[in-house]
Design a protein around this motif. Structure first.
Motif, PDB file in Angstrom:
ATOM      1  N   SER A 107      -4.521   1.174  -5.418  1.00 35.69           N
ATOM      2  CA  SER A 107      -5.373   1.275  -4.227  1.00 35.69           C
ATOM      3  C   SER A 107      -5.945   2.682  -4.109  1.00 35.69           C
ATOM      4  O   SER A 107      -7.108   2.857  -3.754  1.00 35.69           O
ATOM      5  CB  SER A 107      -4.580   0.929  -2.970  1.00 35.69           C
ATOM      6  N   ARG A 139      -4.465   6.586   4.088  1.00 38.05           N
ATOM      7  CA  ARG A 139      -4.532   6.994   2.690  1.00 38.05           C
ATOM      8  C   ARG A 139      -5.767   7.859   2.463  1.00 38.05           C
ATOM      9  O   ARG A 139      -5.699   8.899   1.816  1.00 38.05           O
ATOM     10  CB  ARG A 139      -4.576   5.775   1.774  1.00 38.05           C
ATOM     11  N   ASP A 176      -8.783  -5.865  -2.728  1.00 36.66           N
ATOM     12  CA  ASP A 176      -7.367  -5.512  -2.893  1.00 36.66           C
ATOM     13  C   ASP A 176      -6.538  -6.507  -2.096  1.00 36.66           C
ATOM     14  O   ASP A 176      -6.441  -6.418  -0.888  1.00 36.66           O
ATOM     15  CB  ASP A 176      -7.183  -4.073  -2.344  1.00 36.66           C
TER      16      ASP A 176
HETATM   17 MG    MG Z   1      -2.158  -1.225  -3.089  1.00 37.67          MG
END
Ligand code: MG
Ligand code: TYD
Length: 456
Positions: A107, A139, A176
């Motif tokens: 990711s 993130r 994802d």
């Molecule tokens: Mg991931």
């Protein structure tokens, strides 16, 4: 009653069942039945985009020389290792699958890629069925790249994701993950064989028709392959694997399939506090922690795709407690280790029978070519006799069952890299013509010569 929208079809014999069964009623095979839509499955429709199509929807044959030569456009991300593994960049209208264990950084890599393409003026959409937009934001805040302008979508229904992709005119769609999405055409749960297959076929068709580049994340099974039907890897244009030894900060990115470039290219990354950063000189990094003068270590040069990479093979032979001696191999096929131990015993007179043997390769790299045999043997013998291998030497050669050392391919390039890093001696088969300035070819034709050198 409404007409069934889907059937459960056996992948072996094609027999249709009205509901899911563990064993096909026609051929008796187990676990081959998966859901498929009754309407023309998207996997059966052409993926050409229909440009060369005939009038009634079908395609007409044409001479290859009449086929328009399209210049392959690639979008570079500016992450050199990523572009390199992709074969030069992302191809519009292509679909790539990236597999890897949880937490490896899939990711993160794709978010960084998305951020960079956005910064280059491309429209991108990051659709996640795994994480909420808030989690993605967390993130994003850590990264060197500014992922702020990247559009995100928390959604698992494929039709809705594609609708949103069209609406925001995204040129890159990141999904994802493929196991988290589902299509309305099927009733089975997300992640089931039927769903994964149908969603990927649908995505592939979407990519070709719209020119959108699609990246999907795929989870891996315990065996290390991407979960879901094997057809998933067959459908997509590019398959990438992201891997690394758990404890190490290095992450290796590899293409195992690439319709737009070569395979087996290796890209090395390190996971930092601020996302993944490319390691442009992997050999130097893999050898950095090398303890020269310690026994049980030998250097070899592997060909990772077109690039040579130097790695250290470490062996430890220790007196076994009791019972059957242990054989623990990391980064090498245990069967290959068994073969080499048998050859050293029978052809080299060096017995490991009463010893536990541990073998590993630094940097989390895997020895996948027999050209590393000689380095494995050298590391084993070095540990057995407690004699360090010369610190300026590297070992290149395949070992046959007779104990003979065989030549290997791509030697020039391997040695050029070794010479650049300061190595001065290369142990290799005498049949190998080695001509690299600054490097001495030490001819070695049989394992007993290696035994003599290291048992001294
Ligand atoms: Mg991931
Ligand atoms: P992630 O991309 O979520 O992995 P995947 O999608 O393959 O499951 O990466 C998760 C790990 O990476 C997690 O353990 C945290 C770590 N990480 C860093 O060390 N630095 C960073 O800047 C980021 C974003 C993650």
């Amino acid at each position: 009653m409404a007409r069934a929208r889907s059937v459960y079809r056996c992948a072996e014999c094609g027999h249709d069942h009205p509901k899911w069964v563990g064993r096909c009623e026609a051929c008796g095979e187990w676990n081959t039945v998966a859901e498929e839509p009754v309407t023309v499955p998207s996997s059966r429709r052409p993926v050409s985009g229909g440009k060369a199509g005939g009038r009634e929807g079908g395609s007409v044959p044409q001479a290859l020389s009449d086929v328009e030569q399209s210049r392959l456009v690639r979008w570079t991300t500016g992450i050199p290792e990523f572009d390199f593994v992709m074969g030069g960049g992302i191809v519009p209208g292509s679909m790539a699958l990236i597999g890897g264990e949880p937490g490896i950084g899939k990711s993160t890599l794709l978010l960084q890629t998305a951020a960079r393409l956005r910064a280059a003026g491309r429209h991108v959409l990051y659709a996640s069925g795994e994480e909420s937009p808030e989690q993605i934001r967390l993130r994003a805040d850590r990264l060197v790249e500014d992922a702020g302008p990247v559009l995100v979508l928390g959604e698992t229904r494929l039709e809705a994701i594609l609708e949103a992709t069209r609406a925001c005119r995204a040129e890159l769609l990141v999904l994802d993950s493929i196991q988290a999405v589902y299509t309305d055409a099927l009733e089975s749960a997300p992640g089931s064989v039927g769903q994964v297959r149908e969603c990927s076929a649908h995505l592939m068709r979407f990519a070709k028709e719209s020119g959108t580049a699609v990246f999907v994340v795929g989870h891996v099974t315990k065996g290390g392959t991407i979960a879901g039907p094997k057809t998933l890897e067959h459908i997509v244009d590019t398959v990438l694997y992201f891997e690394g030894e758990g404890s190490l900060d290095y992450r290796l990115l590899r293409a195992t399939k690439n319709r737009f470039g070569s395979v087996d290219e290796l890209g090395v990354f390190s996971m930092t506090e601020r996302g993944l950063s490319a390691v442009p000189n992997p050999s130097a990094v893999f050898l950095a922690a090398r303890s020269e003068g310690t026994s049980g270590s030998a250097i070899t040069a592997l060909m990772e795709g077109t690039r040579p990479v130097l790695v250290e093979v470490q062996a430890l032979a220790a007196r076994s407690g009791y019972g059957t001696p242990q054989r623990v191999a990391t980064g090498i096929d245990p069967k290959r280790l068994a073969v080499l131990l048998a050859v050293l015993e029978r052809r080299g007179g060096s017995s490991f029978a009463q010893l536990d043997v541990f073998l590993q390769v630094t940097g989390g790299v895997r020895l996948r070519e027999p050209g590393a045999d000689l380095a494995v043997a050298a590391a084993l013998l070095s540990s057995l006799h407690n004699t360090p291998t010369p610190s300026d030497a590297l070992y290149l050669g395949e070992i046959g069952l007779g104990g003979e050392i065989r030549p290997i391919g791509g030697l020039e390039r391997r040695l050029a890299e070794a010479s650049r890093l300061g190595f001065r001696r290369a142990f290799a088969s005498p049949r190998q013509g080695v001509q690299v300035p600054g490097l001495k070819h030490v001819a070695i034709s049989h394992v007993d010569e290696l035994v003599r050198a290291l048992a001294a």
